[in-house]
Design an enzyme around this catalytic site. Structure first.
Site, PDB file in Angstrom:
ATOM      1  N   TYR A  48      55.009  94.752 -75.318  1.00 12.43           N
ATOM      2  CA  TYR A  48      55.716  93.801 -74.457  1.00 12.43           C
ATOM      3  C   TYR A  48      57.227  93.912 -74.635  1.00 12.43           C
ATOM      4  CZ  TYR A  48      57.168  89.530 -72.169  1.00 12.43           C
ATOM      5  OH  TYR A  48      57.801  88.639 -71.335  1.00 12.43           O
ATOM      6  N   GLY A 103      62.128  86.677 -73.830  1.00 13.95           N
ATOM      7  CA  GLY A 103      61.049  85.708 -73.875  1.00 13.95           C
ATOM      8  C   GLY A 103      59.994  86.042 -74.917  1.00 13.95           C
ATOM      9  N   SER A 130      66.312  81.677 -73.496  1.00 12.81           N
ATOM     10  CA  SER A 130      65.452  82.172 -72.424  1.00 12.81           C
ATOM     11  C   SER A 130      64.650  81.047 -71.777  1.00 12.81           C
ATOM     12  CB  SER A 130      64.479  83.212 -72.977  1.00 12.81           C
ATOM     13  OG  SER A 130      63.519  83.589 -72.008  1.00 12.81           O
ATOM     14  N   GLN A 152      69.593  80.808 -69.903  1.00 16.62           N
ATOM     15  CA  GLN A 152      69.140  81.689 -68.824  1.00 16.62           C
ATOM     16  C   GLN A 152      68.112  80.956 -67.968  1.00 16.62           C
ATOM     17  OE1 GLN A 152      65.744  83.450 -69.395  1.00 16.62           O
ATOM     18  NE2 GLN A 152      65.921  85.274 -68.130  1.00 16.62           N
ATOM     19  N   TYR A 154      65.355  81.136 -64.969  1.00 10.55           N
ATOM     20  CA  TYR A 154      64.490  81.746 -63.962  1.00 10.55           C
ATOM     21  C   TYR A 154      64.267  80.695 -62.886  1.00 10.55           C
ATOM     22  CZ  TYR A 154      63.159  85.962 -66.551  1.00 10.55           C
ATOM     23  OH  TYR A 154      63.169  87.175 -67.190  1.00 10.55           O
ATOM     24  N   THR A 180      68.909  84.741 -63.769  1.00  7.90           N
ATOM     25  CA  THR A 180      68.348  86.089 -63.710  1.00  7.90           C
ATOM     26  C   THR A 180      67.758  86.325 -62.329  1.00  7.90           C
ATOM     27  OG1 THR A 180      67.923  86.197 -66.082  1.00  7.90           O
ATOM     28  CG2 THR A 180      66.626  87.644 -64.682  1.00  7.90           C
ATOM     29  N   ARG A 189      54.540  97.083 -65.412  1.00  4.53           N
ATOM     30  CA  ARG A 189      54.769  97.466 -66.804  1.00  4.53           C
ATOM     31  C   ARG A 189      53.507  98.093 -67.375  1.00  4.53           C
ATOM     32  NH1 ARG A 189      58.065  91.921 -68.451  1.00  4.53           N
ATOM     33  NH2 ARG A 189      59.650  92.144 -66.819  1.00  4.53           N
ATOM     34  N   LYS A 298      72.828  87.380 -63.306  1.00  2.00           N
ATOM     35  CA  LYS A 298      72.366  88.510 -64.123  1.00  2.00           C
ATOM     36  C   LYS A 298      71.432  89.400 -63.311  1.00  2.00           C
ATOM     37  CE  LYS A 298      70.127  89.393 -68.610  1.00  2.00           C
ATOM     38  NZ  LYS A 298      68.937  90.161 -68.201  1.00  2.00           N
ATOM     39  N   HIS A 322      67.553  94.738 -66.495  1.00  7.33           N
ATOM     40  CA  HIS A 322      66.513  94.073 -67.297  1.00  7.33           C
ATOM     41  C   HIS A 322      65.958  95.014 -68.362  1.00  7.33           C
ATOM     42  CE1 HIS A 322      64.442  90.111 -66.954  1.00  7.33           C
ATOM     43  NE2 HIS A 322      63.586  90.667 -67.781  1.00  7.33           N
ATOM     44  N   GLY A 355      70.420  98.785 -72.857  1.00 11.81           N
ATOM     45  CA  GLY A 355      70.695 100.058 -73.500  1.00 11.81           C
ATOM     46  C   GLY A 355      71.653 100.008 -74.669  1.00 11.81           C
ATOM     47  N   ILE A 356      72.232  98.848 -74.982  1.00 18.08           N
ATOM     48  CA  ILE A 356      73.175  98.743 -76.095  1.00 18.08           C
ATOM     49  C   ILE A 356      72.414  98.921 -77.418  1.00 18.08           C
ATOM     50  CG2 ILE A 356      74.767  97.242 -77.348  1.00 18.08           C
ATOM     51  CD1 ILE A 356      75.938  98.109 -74.721  1.00 18.08           C
TER      52      ILE A 356
END
Length: 426
Positions: A48, A103, A130, A152, A154, A180, A189, A298, A322, A355-356
């Site tokens: 996940y 999450g 989240s 954040q 949703y 977001t 996924r 975002k 994301h 990607g950080i």
């Protein structure tokens, strides 16, 4: 909030411990950190957190994009004093790093979000709570004192619930609302699908909902139809285990939850309410009218969307895909960043995530115009290894790495980290 050690101080801590034969419990190298977390976490939990959409090409491209830019250090500049602080929405932060909202943190560690809140406060890094948290925002805020935090959002199908979440975030001392935009539907996924595992169907990651008065009031009506409702029609040993897991995850006593049936109704209502594919630019005034907090969008990747965010009166944007979890084959965030920065033209701050992994990544993002970056998966890996201490160790390592990179590149402050610090590589 404890005073954060300098980069050289952090290095010294590690090396001096090594003299006594003690190496870091949380690996410093990002690849080793991920591998250690994979060993510590369950198969479902690691899938996940680590997984992406489809073939995960976006996850890979996020990392590859950083390799296409190379830092050009400058010499013989006095970098004995280095200032990494940045101002965002009237707050002076010690570093240009925030923690992305992630999450279902209970899958990584039992203390979940409250452990991360503690680590963030200790390191002076804002934590973006989240919507899909494992612990309610109030519990996280209680761990943080006056340390900075954002929320954040949703945007669900229930506007009253959206308004309630925002009111609670304000009451918890959050200093920005992050909407977001890229998850109005769940991405494809493959890792989760191969395991047939969605944590929300087990009552995980819905703590903000089951502690919200508007959501709880909605449980009084007839249960909605949908996947969660259909699941109860299949009765076998696995589904009984899932039901027990769901009951344990819900607030209240085990037997009370079994007799009352509220956990199942909560999951059904969550699935029916969670996301809103019909969300458009026309909905943003609803939020703008209900909070004075800065609103940050975002998931912005296209320059035209960035311009539209400014025109809509938004206060900031986060360039994000994301973490590659939503659209397979999407543009890397670092590749999208310069176009968004140009479109915004300094009118609102631009942040970036996805990607950080190290200090050089932070440097490159700032050089390409980001005001700050958001760290995601690595802090979860630290959390999985040693809880709050592990998350804090990952954060401290990233901050030290960035400060050293900045100084070694010849930059004394963030103002000196500019496009001239980079060249395009092969």
């Amino acid at each position: 909030m404890a005073e954060r050690p300098s980069a050289l101080g952090r290095q010294s801590e590690i090396y001096l411990a090594g003299v006594a034969g003690k190496t870091p419990a949380v690996p410093v190298d990002s690849a080793r950190l991920e591998a250690a977390a994979a060993e510590a976490m369950s198969t479902e939990a690691f899938a996940y957190v680590a997984g992406g959409a489809g073939s995960e090409s976006t996850v890979r491209e996020n990392r590859a994009a950083f390799e296409r830019w190379r830092i050009v250090p400058r010499m013989l500049r006095d970098v004995s004093a280095r200032d990494t602080s940045v101002e965002l929405f009237g707050q002076r932060l010690p570093s240009p790093v925030l923690l992305s909202p992630i999450g279902v943190l209970e899958m990584a560690h039992p203390e979940a979000d409250v452990a991360v809140a503690r680590a963030a406060a200790e390191c002076g890094v804002p934590f973006i709570f989240s919507s899909q948290a494992s612990r309610p925002m109030e519990a996280c805020a209680a761990e943080m004192g006056d340390a900075p935090r954002w929320f954040q959002l949703y945007w669900s199908k229930n506007d009253a619930l959206v308004e309630s979440f925002v009111r609670r975030a304000e009451a918890c001392g959050c200093s920005a609302i992050v909407v977001t935009l890229d998850t109005t539907m769940l991405g494809w996924r493959a890792r989760d699908l191969d395991l047939g595992y969605l944590p929300f169907l087990r009552g995980k990651g819905i703590a903000q909902y089951v502690t919200d008065p508007v959501f709880l009031e909605s449980l009084g009506g007839p249960p909605p139809e949908g996947p969660a409702a259909d699941a109860k029609r299949t009765i076998n040993l696995s589904s009984l285990r899932t039901f027990a897991e769901l009951v344990r995850a819900h607030p209240g006593g085990f037997m009370k939850n079994v007799r009352g049936g509220e956990p199942l109704r909560a999951v059904q209502q969550f699935i029916a309410t969670y996301s809103r594919p019909s969300l458009t630019w026309d909905d943003l005034p609803f939020l703008r009218e209900r909070t004075r907090l800065p609103i940050v969008l975002k998931g912005i990747l296209h320059p035209d969307d960035a311009r539209r965010a400014v025109d809509a009166g938004m206060d900031g944007v986060i360039v994000s895909n994301h973490g590659g979890r939503q659209v397979d084959g999407a543009i890397a965030t670092l590749d999208a960043l310069p176009g968004v920065v140009e479109a915004v033209d300094g009118r609102i701050p631009v942040l970036m995530d996805s990607g950080i992994r190290g200090g050089a990544d932070v440097f490159k993002a700032l050089a390409l115009g980001a005001r700050a970056v958001c760290l995601g998966r690595p802090y979860v890996y630290g959390l999985a290894l040693t809880g709050a201490a592990g998350a804090a160790e990952v954060i401290r390592n990233l901050l030290a790495d960035f400060e050293l990179t900045m100084g070694l590149a010849g930059c004394r402050s963030l103002a000196e980290v500019t496009r001239e610090s980079l060249v395009r590589g092969g």
